[in-house]
Design a protein around this motif. Sequence first.
Motif, short mmCIF file in Angstrom:
data_model
loop_
_atom_site.label_atom_id
_atom_site.label_comp_id
_atom_site.label_asym_id
_atom_site.label_seq_id
_atom_site.Cartn_x
_atom_site.Cartn_y
_atom_site.Cartn_z
N ILE A 1 51.56 55.86 55.70
CA ILE A 1 52.52 54.97 56.35
C ILE A 1 51.00 54.28 57.20
CG2 ILE A 1 53.93 55.30 58.21
CD1 ILE A 1 54.71 56.36 55.47
N LYS A 2 51.47 53.06 57.96
CA LYS A 2 51.41 52.26 58.36
C LYS A 2 51.08 52.37 59.84
CE LYS A 2 48.16 50.37 55.79
NZ LYS A 2 46.75 50.32 55.51
N ILE A 3 50.61 52.88 60.97
CA ILE A 3 51.56 52.99 62.24
C ILE A 3 50.13 51.82 63.40
CG2 ILE A 3 51.59 54.58 64.26
CD1 ILE A 3 51.61 57.17 61.64
N LYS A 4 51.10 51.45 63.98
CA LYS A 4 50.90 50.45 65.05
C LYS A 4 50.30 51.05 66.19
CE LYS A 4 50.37 45.40 66.38
NZ LYS A 4 50.71 44.80 66.64
N CYS A 5 49.40 51.21 67.49
CA CYS A 5 48.86 51.62 68.15
C CYS A 5 49.90 51.15 69.77
CB CYS A 5 48.49 52.14 68.45
SG CYS A 5 47.64 52.56 70.23
N PRO A 6 50.58 51.43 70.22
CA PRO A 6 50.92 50.82 71.13
C PRO A 6 50.45 50.78 72.53
CG PRO A 6 52.04 53.47 70.65
CD PRO A 6 51.06 53.33 69.81
N LYS A 7 49.50 51.03 72.77
CA LYS A 7 48.25 51.65 73.60
C LYS A 7 47.15 49.95 73.05
CE LYS A 7 45.14 53.10 76.92
NZ LYS A 7 44.46 53.84 77.57
N CYS A 8 46.60 49.85 72.78
CA CYS A 8 45.73 49.17 71.51
C CYS A 8 46.03 47.91 70.55
CB CYS A 8 44.30 49.96 71.82
SG CYS A 8 44.52 51.07 70.28
N GLY A 9 47.21 48.65 69.74
CA GLY A 9 47.88 47.51 69.29
C GLY A 9 47.02 47.41 67.76
N VAL A 10 46.04 48.94 67.19
CA VAL A 10 45.47 48.72 65.86
C VAL A 10 46.26 49.78 65.09
CG1 VAL A 10 43.13 50.32 65.21
CG2 VAL A 10 43.01 49.18 67.14
N GLU A 11 45.88 48.91 63.92
CA GLU A 11 46.60 49.76 62.87
C GLU A 11 45.98 50.98 62.55
OE1 GLU A 11 47.79 48.51 58.70
OE2 GLU A 11 49.55 47.87 60.13
N GLY A 12 46.85 52.24 62.15
CA GLY A 12 46.30 53.95 61.20
C GLY A 12 47.08 53.76 60.66
N SER A 13 46.78 54.86 59.78
CA SER A 13 47.33 54.95 58.37
C SER A 13 47.74 56.78 58.90
CB SER A 13 46.79 54.86 57.23
OG SER A 13 45.73 54.79 57.31
N MET A 14 48.63 57.54 58.00
CA MET A 14 48.35 58.54 57.79
C MET A 14 49.39 58.76 56.48
SD MET A 14 50.94 59.93 61.28
CE MET A 14 50.86 62.13 60.70
N SER A 15 49.19 60.16 55.36
CA SER A 15 49.77 59.98 54.21
C SER A 15 50.40 61.58 54.33
CB SER A 15 48.74 60.60 53.28
OG SER A 15 47.50 59.17 52.87
N LEU A 16 52.08 61.18 53.68
CA LEU A 16 52.68 62.35 54.15
C LEU A 16 53.47 62.97 52.23
CD1 LEU A 16 54.84 60.46 56.79
CD2 LEU A 16 52.98 62.78 57.24
N VAL A 17 53.42 64.26 52.47
CA VAL A 17 54.10 64.66 51.37
C VAL A 17 55.52 64.08 51.42
CG1 VAL A 17 54.81 66.42 49.89
CG2 VAL A 17 52.25 65.86 51.25
N ASP A 18 55.78 64.13 53.18
CA ASP A 18 58.04 64.15 52.57
C ASP A 18 57.90 63.06 53.86
OD1 ASP A 18 60.41 64.82 52.94
OD2 ASP A 18 60.22 66.68 54.76
N SER A 19 59.11 62.40 53.53
CA SER A 19 59.27 60.62 54.23
C SER A 19 59.68 60.94 55.47
CB SER A 19 60.24 60.25 53.11
OG SER A 19 61.65 60.76 53.00
N HIS A 20 60.09 62.03 56.27
CA HIS A 20 60.68 62.17 57.30
C HIS A 20 58.98 63.30 57.81
CE1 HIS A 20 62.95 63.20 60.95
NE2 HIS A 20 62.37 64.51 60.68
N TYR A 21 58.46 62.76 59.51
CA TYR A 21 58.10 63.19 60.02
C TYR A 21 57.83 63.51 61.60
CZ TYR A 21 53.29 64.32 62.63
OH TYR A 21 52.61 65.03 63.36
N GLU A 22 57.80 65.04 62.13
CA GLU A 22 58.17 64.38 63.77
C GLU A 22 56.41 65.28 64.31
OE1 GLU A 22 61.05 65.60 66.91
OE2 GLU A 22 61.57 65.43 65.14
N GLY A 23 56.08 64.90 65.36
CA GLY A 23 54.98 65.67 65.55
C GLY A 23 53.88 64.90 66.27
N PRO A 24 52.40 64.78 66.48
CA PRO A 24 51.97 64.33 67.18
C PRO A 24 51.31 63.59 66.69
CG PRO A 24 50.36 66.30 66.50
CD PRO A 24 52.54 66.78 66.72
N TYR A 25 50.70 62.57 67.03
CA TYR A 25 49.64 61.50 66.71
C TYR A 25 48.04 60.86 67.20
CZ TYR A 25 48.33 56.82 64.22
OH TYR A 25 47.38 55.88 64.04
N LYS A 26 46.87 61.08 66.98
CA LYS A 26 46.13 60.44 67.50
C LYS A 26 45.58 59.09 66.92
CE LYS A 26 42.77 62.72 69.42
NZ LYS A 26 41.94 64.54 69.86
N CYS A 27 45.66 58.21 68.46
CA CYS A 27 45.42 56.76 67.89
C CYS A 27 43.80 57.04 67.18
CB CYS A 27 45.35 55.64 68.58
SG CYS A 27 44.20 54.42 68.25
#
Length: 69
Positions: free
Chosen positions: A1-27
Motif C-alpha cells: 500500500i502506498k501512503i502519501k504523507c499529508p504533511k510533507c507529501g512524501v510517499e511511504g508504503s506498508m505491507s498488509l495481510v488484510d485489505s482493511h487496516y485501522e491504526g497508527p502510521y508514522k511518516c
Amino acid sequence: IKIKCPKCGVEGSMSLVDSHYEGPYKCWKCRELFTIILDNNELKSVEPLTQEEFDKQLEIQAMRAKLNR
C-alpha cells in the motif's frame, strides 16, 4: 500500500495481510504521526495524532495481536 504523507507529501508504503487496516502510521520522512483507515487497499481517512495517542494505539494493537494467537 502506498501512503502519501499529508504533511510533507512524501510517499511511504506498508505491507498488509488484510485489505482493511485501522491504526497508527508514522511518516518515515517527517516523523509525523497519524491514524489511518485503509479499506480494500485504499486510503479512506488520515487524522493527525499526538505521541501519546500514537503510543496508546500501538499498545492496543499489541494486545489484540496477543489475544489473536
